[in-house]
Every structure is written in C-alpha cells, then in structure tokens.
Write an enzyme that holds these catalytic residues in place. Sequence first.
Site, PDB file in Angstrom:
ATOM      1  N   GLU A 129       5.370  -5.819   5.810  1.00  0.00           N
ATOM      2  CA  GLU A 129       5.756  -7.221   6.013  1.00  0.00           C
ATOM      3  C   GLU A 129       5.774  -8.037   4.715  1.00  0.00           C
ATOM      4  O   GLU A 129       6.600  -8.933   4.560  1.00  0.00           O
ATOM      5  CB  GLU A 129       4.854  -7.912   7.051  1.00  0.00           C
ATOM      6  CG  GLU A 129       3.400  -7.791   6.768  1.00  0.00           C
ATOM      7  CD  GLU A 129       2.558  -8.946   7.307  1.00  0.00           C
ATOM      8  OE1 GLU A 129       1.330  -8.771   7.319  1.00  0.00           O
ATOM      9  OE2 GLU A 129       3.084 -10.002   7.676  1.00  0.00           O
TER      10      GLU A 129
ATOM     11  N   GLN B 156      -6.519   8.124   4.603  1.00  0.00           N
ATOM     12  CA  GLN B 156      -5.424   7.998   5.572  1.00  0.00           C
ATOM     13  C   GLN B 156      -4.070   7.786   4.898  1.00  0.00           C
ATOM     14  O   GLN B 156      -3.029   8.019   5.495  1.00  0.00           O
ATOM     15  CB  GLN B 156      -5.691   6.819   6.516  1.00  0.00           C
ATOM     16  CG  GLN B 156      -6.878   7.050   7.415  1.00  0.00           C
ATOM     17  CD  GLN B 156      -7.450   5.742   7.931  1.00  0.00           C
ATOM     18  OE1 GLN B 156      -7.160   5.334   9.036  1.00  0.00           O
ATOM     19  NE2 GLN B 156      -8.261   5.086   7.120  1.00  0.00           N
ATOM     20  N   ARG B 157      -4.087   7.288   3.678  1.00  0.00           N
ATOM     21  CA  ARG B 157      -2.818   7.029   2.993  1.00  0.00           C
ATOM     22  C   ARG B 157      -2.415   8.199   2.096  1.00  0.00           C
ATOM     23  O   ARG B 157      -1.295   8.244   1.594  1.00  0.00           O
ATOM     24  CB  ARG B 157      -2.930   5.755   2.141  1.00  0.00           C
ATOM     25  CG  ARG B 157      -3.223   4.539   2.978  1.00  0.00           C
ATOM     26  CD  ARG B 157      -2.663   3.255   2.437  1.00  0.00           C
ATOM     27  NE  ARG B 157      -2.852   2.997   1.044  1.00  0.00           N
ATOM     28  CZ  ARG B 157      -3.302   1.836   0.542  1.00  0.00           C
ATOM     29  NH1 ARG B 157      -3.661   0.861   1.377  1.00  0.00           N
ATOM     30  NH2 ARG B 157      -3.391   1.640  -0.734  1.00  0.00           N
TER      31      ARG B 157
ATOM     32  N   GLY C 283       0.838  -1.208   0.000  1.00  0.00           N
ATOM     33  CA  GLY C 283       0.000   0.000   0.000  1.00  0.00           C
ATOM     34  C   GLY C 283       0.866   1.249   0.000  1.00  0.00           C
ATOM     35  O   GLY C 283       1.877   1.309   0.687  1.00  0.00           O
TER      36      GLY C 283
ATOM     37  N   ASP D 136       0.015   1.038   9.062  1.00  0.00           N
ATOM     38  CA  ASP D 136      -0.478   0.162  10.140  1.00  0.00           C
ATOM     39  C   ASP D 136       0.497   0.104  11.335  1.00  0.00           C
ATOM     40  O   ASP D 136       0.118  -0.320  12.409  1.00  0.00           O
ATOM     41  CB  ASP D 136      -0.684  -1.268   9.618  1.00  0.00           C
ATOM     42  CG  ASP D 136      -1.590  -1.322   8.401  1.00  0.00           C
ATOM     43  OD1 ASP D 136      -2.323  -0.340   8.177  1.00  0.00           O
ATOM     44  OD2 ASP D 136      -1.577  -2.333   7.678  1.00  0.00           O
TER      45      ASP D 136
ATOM     46  N   GLY E  95      -5.643  -0.255   9.316  1.00  0.00           N
ATOM     47  CA  GLY E  95      -4.714  -0.828  10.289  1.00  0.00           C
ATOM     48  C   GLY E  95      -4.622  -2.339  10.272  1.00  0.00           C
ATOM     49  O   GLY E  95      -3.855  -2.922  11.023  1.00  0.00           O
ATOM     50  N   ARG E  96      -5.495  -2.980   9.471  1.00  0.00           N
ATOM     51  CA  ARG E  96      -5.536  -4.450   9.416  1.00  0.00           C
ATOM     52  C   ARG E  96      -5.698  -5.057  10.803  1.00  0.00           C
ATOM     53  O   ARG E  96      -6.624  -4.715  11.489  1.00  0.00           O
ATOM     54  CB  ARG E  96      -4.302  -4.995   8.714  1.00  0.00           C
ATOM     55  CG  ARG E  96      -4.611  -5.286   7.297  1.00  0.00           C
ATOM     56  CD  ARG E  96      -3.702  -6.298   6.634  1.00  0.00           C
ATOM     57  NE  ARG E  96      -4.021  -6.242   5.228  1.00  0.00           N
ATOM     58  CZ  ARG E  96      -3.177  -5.963   4.251  1.00  0.00           C
ATOM     59  NH1 ARG E  96      -1.910  -5.759   4.519  1.00  0.00           N
ATOM     60  NH2 ARG E  96      -3.581  -5.925   3.010  1.00  0.00           N
TER      61      ARG E  96
HETATM   62  O1  F6P Z   1      -1.501  -2.121   4.980  1.00  0.00           O
HETATM   63  C1  F6P Z   1      -1.975  -0.857   4.670  1.00  0.00           C
HETATM   64  C2  F6P Z   1      -3.452  -0.882   4.390  1.00  0.00           C
HETATM   65  O2  F6P Z   1      -3.863   0.428   4.118  1.00  0.00           O
HETATM   66  C3  F6P Z   1      -4.296  -1.506   5.500  1.00  0.00           C
HETATM   67  O3  F6P Z   1      -4.502  -0.631   6.581  1.00  0.00           O
HETATM   68  C4  F6P Z   1      -5.537  -1.862   4.736  1.00  0.00           C
HETATM   69  O4  F6P Z   1      -6.262  -2.895   5.370  1.00  0.00           O
HETATM   70  C5  F6P Z   1      -4.988  -2.323   3.418  1.00  0.00           C
HETATM   71  O5  F6P Z   1      -3.737  -1.690   3.262  1.00  0.00           O
HETATM   72  C6  F6P Z   1      -5.847  -2.001   2.225  1.00  0.00           C
HETATM   73  O6  F6P Z   1      -5.285  -2.625   1.115  1.00  0.00           O
HETATM   74  P1  F6P Z   1      -5.541  -2.229  -0.408  1.00  0.00           P
HETATM   75  O7  F6P Z   1      -4.732  -1.009  -0.701  1.00  0.00           O
HETATM   76  O8  F6P Z   1      -5.028  -3.411  -1.165  1.00  0.00           O
HETATM   77  O9  F6P Z   1      -7.010  -1.996  -0.552  1.00  0.00           O
END
Ligand code: F6P
Length: 371
Positions: A125, A296-297, A15, A149, A192-193
């Site tokens: 990870e 959030q990202r 991500g 996360d 945050g998974r």
């Molecule tokens: O690991 C970062 C994260 O933003 C998690 O918090 C979230 O569950 C996941 O990635 C979402 O993944 P994607 O970008 O594949 O939808």
Amino acid sequence: MEMEKKRIGVLTGGGDCAGLNSAVKWVTKTALDDRLQGARKIQYEVLGIRDGWKGLVKPEGDEDDRAPRICTLTEELVRTWDRYGGTNLGTSRTNPYDPKNNRSNIVLENIERYHLDFLVAIGGEDTLGVAYKLFVEGVKVVGIPKTIDKDLSGTDYTLGFETAVNVITEEIDRLRTTAGSHRRIFVVETMGRHAGWLALEGGESSGAYVILIPEYNFEIEKVNELLVEGRRKGARYEIIVVAEGAKPVGYSEIVREEGVDSFGHETLGGIGEFVAKWISQLTRIDTRSITLSYLQRGGVPCAYDRRMGRYFGIAAVDLIAREDFGRMVSYRNGRITSVPLQEAIGQLNLVDIRTQYDTERYNGRRTILGN
Ligand code: F6P
C-alpha cells in the site's frame, strides 16, 4: 521498419519478500521479447531502479556510497532471478511524499532526466500509494501487488504471501516435536501488521490449535479454557499462532519500537511473549513463545510465488503496451486482471470474521459450504 523506442523503469519498494525477483525478471523478459516488440512496433529498454523510491530521489547514490541506483536490465542478467528470494534491486521504505520531507519534485525531475516513459512499481500500500500520487501528477505508472501481509484491496493475491505461509508451516512442524517432547504450549508470533491473513492461513496450514488475529480481539480467559479443554481431551502439547497485530479485549496493539516510519507505521511485535507469560501464569503449563519475524520474508520463493511473479510481470507490460496506466495488476476470482491503483490503496483487505474465522474456537472456519 522504424520502431518507436521507449524506456521502462522498474522498482521494488517496502518490505522485501519472495517473488519480487520473478516479477522483475518477467517485466524485463516480456518487454525485451523480440516477437512482442515486433508485434507492438515498440522497442523497449528496461532500467532497474535500486532501493525503491530512494532510487529516484538519489539516483546517483549516496554521499558515502556513489554506486548508481539506475542500471540496465537485460534478459541475460535476469535469467535466473526467479529462483532467488528478497529483491536483487534492493528496497527501502523511502516516502517521497513524506509530509516532513516532501521530495516528490525531485522524483518527477529524475523521471524526466532518465527519460523514463513508463514506471512499474512493485509494492504494497505504501509503494503503490506513491505510485498513485505520481500517476495523478502525470507519470505513466503501473503497479504489481506484493506483501506477505496480503492486506491490499483489489486483489486476491499479493506476492510473497504463499512463501511466508510455507515458512510458518515448516517452522511449526519443527516446533511440534520439541513441544510434544516437553508437553509444552508454544505461542508462535507471525507478521502481518493489522491483517490476520498470515496468522490465519499459516495457522490453518500447520493445524494450530488456537489462532489469534487482529480482526477479532481475544479474551485470554477463553484461550485458557480452550487449552485446558485440549489437555483434558488428551493433547500432549498445543500450538497457538498469534498475529503481531492481535490484541486482547481492552488492550491496544503492542509495539516493538517507539516512533513511526516515513509512511507513519509503528513497528509491531511482542504479543507472542505477552500471551505466553499470561498463559503460563494462569494455567501453570510450561509455555514458550517464538517470533518468526523476518524468517517469513526470507528464503527461496515457493513455486506459486515464482509463477504469480511471472504472470504479474507479464501483465504489467501488457498494461504498458495497452497504454492503460494508473492501474495495478491483480488476481481476482481465479483470473489475472487489473484494477485502478486507487482501489488497491483505499482501504486494507482484512479477514472477514463472519465468513473466515470461528470466534468460538479462535480458529479457522469449520463449515465452508454452510448448512
Ligand atoms: O509489511 C510487511 C511487514 O513484514 C509486516 O508484516 C511487518 O509488520 C513489517 O513489514 C516490518 O517492517 P520492517 O521491515 O520495516 O521492520
């Protein structure tokens, strides 16, 4: 004086988040720095690998898009990168070691083909798990930790986390005025998974009334009691922060989509709405939910992520210059250091309920130094 010539490949995987561009900029600037090169007697070239591990699976681009995935990074090119969010190199969740489609040999061949002497993998990870496997196969790799996360072991900080906490805090500030005007409860779902860091520290920063995290299964009746107690004490509105991986006692995590990605992860989401419905039914108080999701990202990196990206990028080149491979740069006890990659990916770094969470108030701790 004859200088040895070496090539560094750098990629961002998993991500996206804020701080990645800063790390790439500082890997590049440090490797290409004249004085350091003179002192190290090595002339580096830095190649950016686009779209995470996909860039080493298909460096020539896709059938429908032939844009090459390997490009030269110069100091001039990366000069302003630290100001921008996301990743200018692009990213993907490609897993070269996917048991259903193992393409790790192709990656190894391409590392040879492009004469990549060293690899800097920036990721969480999954990305660093691949980096570790490549290291075991003989690749000279170092890692830089990133994930909103903050669930990687071996480091107290992962790039992107502080910016994400800032977003949560800013959005909750906005929600407060509308929540107060209507005397509503707002349930705010964070990412945050399986780790509660974003919800906990975002909730603490914004002064949320209740914080629900995956590390402690909550009782909905208890949440309601807390809400009723708050209203009795005169609260006009309440903010509840819930991590996407949180769950009530007796339930499992709620998934947003069926299926798993190539690293075996489910897509979590929906607990905020679930909790909001339940609360409004039981308390009869007007309740709304909002999922902050990818906000959030996104956005510009906060000062902390720019600075940590810088330190991590510089430290990654230090590891390369010291020929200390198979390690991840890390922030530990206030110092930039490094740990074996294996230590970072072995198990998730989760919230310690005993010391960081108040299971009575469903909130952050209220004694820090202890009695
Ligand atoms: O690991 C970062 C994260 O933003 C998690 O918090 C979230 O569950 C996941 O990635 C979402 O993944 P994607 O970008 O594949 O939808």
